[in-house]
Design a protein around this motif. Structure first.
Motif, short mmCIF file in Angstrom:
data_model
loop_
_atom_site.label_atom_id
_atom_site.label_comp_id
_atom_site.label_asym_id
_atom_site.label_seq_id
_atom_site.Cartn_x
_atom_site.Cartn_y
_atom_site.Cartn_z
N SER A 47 5.14 -8.70 -9.22
CA SER A 47 6.87 -9.10 -9.14
C SER A 47 7.51 -7.84 -8.43
O SER A 47 7.93 -7.41 -8.54
N GLY A 48 6.49 -6.53 -8.30
CA GLY A 48 7.47 -4.94 -7.57
C GLY A 48 7.42 -4.32 -8.46
O GLY A 48 8.17 -3.25 -8.07
N GLN A 49 7.18 -4.13 -9.94
CA GLN A 49 8.42 -3.56 -10.82
C GLN A 49 7.28 -2.10 -10.77
O GLN A 49 5.62 -2.53 -11.15
N LYS A 50 7.52 -1.24 -11.24
CA LYS A 50 6.57 0.52 -11.57
C LYS A 50 5.66 0.45 -12.76
O LYS A 50 6.94 0.52 -13.95
N LEU A 51 4.90 -0.22 -13.29
CA LEU A 51 3.87 -0.27 -14.63
C LEU A 51 4.24 1.08 -15.16
O LEU A 51 3.96 1.91 -16.32
N LEU A 52 3.30 2.24 -14.29
CA LEU A 52 2.84 3.73 -14.45
C LEU A 52 2.90 4.47 -13.61
O LEU A 52 2.42 3.86 -12.26
N GLU A 53 2.95 5.38 -13.77
CA GLU A 53 2.78 6.38 -12.67
C GLU A 53 1.84 8.02 -12.73
O GLU A 53 2.56 8.58 -13.82
N VAL A 54 0.84 8.57 -12.47
CA VAL A 54 0.24 9.50 -13.19
C VAL A 54 -0.27 9.95 -11.87
O VAL A 54 -0.67 9.53 -11.20
N PRO A 55 -0.68 11.66 -11.82
CA PRO A 55 -1.48 12.68 -11.27
C PRO A 55 -2.85 12.24 -10.80
O PRO A 55 -3.79 11.75 -11.88
N ALA A 56 -3.14 12.36 -10.07
CA ALA A 56 -4.60 11.27 -9.88
C ALA A 56 -5.56 12.77 -8.82
O ALA A 56 -6.46 12.38 -8.96
N LYS A 60 5.20 -7.13 0.40
CA LYS A 60 4.37 -8.20 0.23
C LYS A 60 5.07 -9.21 0.85
O LYS A 60 6.05 -9.43 1.12
N LEU A 61 4.09 -10.28 1.23
CA LEU A 61 4.33 -11.49 2.29
C LEU A 61 3.30 -12.63 1.66
O LEU A 61 2.49 -12.24 0.93
N SER A 62 3.94 -13.44 1.56
CA SER A 62 2.99 -14.83 0.90
C SER A 62 2.26 -15.19 2.33
O SER A 62 2.28 -14.53 3.48
#
Length: 324
Positions: free
Chosen positions: A256-265, A212-214
């Protein structure tokens, strides 16, 4: 040369045929529709509920992208083999005049629209060009880049550009260099910008990294635990990022880069696009539940809402704009 001219004429003939038989009433109002590139030769339009719209654009050759301007209803279609980008004005009162052709650009593959003024940035094989809203003028050009991808910031009109040789830069609305990131990646292939903050997310699938870049190009954070990250797409309202991992998994990261969820797609997800209207995300899976291909939408909490059996979808896009 003759072969290229024949290919271009073939595409134009198909486009004209489409206009003549189109069943879809033309309108400019954007209601969350998704545009899909299927099999590299056809563009479909899906309504917000996933149901197919009568609009179908056939007969293309290696179509790479179909991107909607949610303010005007104009769709920009990059056709790599023909070295062309088409402008399809869904609001034009005369269907015979709805399509137009932009000045040629070699092997266009990446498209980003600025709904604020209707201009569009296109990445070719070794150049980036900015076109006027009517598609008749080249307003800016960036050279010396290789396989660039583009993402425009609708707030200030600047555009982020990746170079597959490792560099990332931001250019002003006039095409002047505004910031060159000191971050060097192996092969950055995707970029998505948050027009509220001006920050950009860049993924390098071969390096297994997301940065992530400014707006000045400084690294704000780095994510390295995802395998083969691709197709990043920012939710403009909350700054969260949807991204594909390992070609089959949807991951949502916080600002902020925290993983909120992860699901098969799916089994072979080639493209996703976040919907800032509801926080969900559209997904193009080459196989789908039918093993022939499917376009799905997942809710903000990762639930699959529906799937449309579009054959071999390779690209999806929906309109995201602060003025919606």
């Amino acid at each position: 040369m003759k072969k290229r001219v024949f290919c271009t004429l073939k595409i134009l003939s198909a486009v004209l045929a489409l206009i003549a038989i189109s069943l879809n009433p033309l309108h400019a109002n954007y209601n969350g529709e998704c545009w899909v590139v299927s099999g590299g030769d056809t563009v479909y339009k899906l309504n917000a509920d996933g149901m197919a719209d009568p609009t179908i654009i056939p007969g293309l050759t290696q179509a790479q992208a179909a991107v909607i301007d949610p303010k005007s209803g104009v769709v920009w279609i990059a056709v790599s083999a023909a070295n062309l980008v088409f402008r399809y004005d869904t609001a034009h009162p005369d269907p015979n005049q709805a399509f137009s052709q932009l000045p040629p650009i070699e092997r266009p593959h990446s498209v980003s629209v600025n709904p604020t003024d209707g201009t569009v940035w296109v990445g070719g094989i070794n150049t980036v060009q900015k076109f006027s809203a009517d598609g008749t003028q080249v307003l800016a050009a960036v050279t010396g880049v290789h396989e660039p991808t583009v993402a425009v910031n609708s707030t200030d009109g600047s555009c982020w550009v990746t170079d597959s040789r490792g560099t990332i830069a931001r250019y002003s609305a006039a095409g002047a260099a505004a910031a060159t990131s000191p971050v060097k990646l192996k092969e950055p292939k995707y970029v998505s910008v948050n027009s509220t903050s001006g920050n950009a997310w860049v993924t390098d699938p071969h390096g297994n990294v997301i940065v992530k870049l400014s707006p000045s190009g400084q690294e704000l954070l780095r994510v390295t635990e995802l395998k083969l990250p691709s197709s990043p797409s920012v939710n403009q309202r909350d700054g969260n990022l949807w991204v594909v991992a390992d070609g089959n998994t949807l991951v949502k990261l916080s600002a902020s880069g925290q993983k909120l969820l992860e699901v098969p797609a799916g089994m072979a997800v080639l493209s996703i696009c976040a919907s800032s209207q509801d926080g969900g995300v559209w997904v193009a899976d080459q196989f789908g539940s039918t093993f022939q291909g499917g376009v799905s939408k997942f809710s903000a909490d990762g639930q699959q809402l529906f799937e449309n059996p579009i054959p071999q979808p390779s690209f999806v896009s929906v309109g995201n704009w602060a003025g919606q």
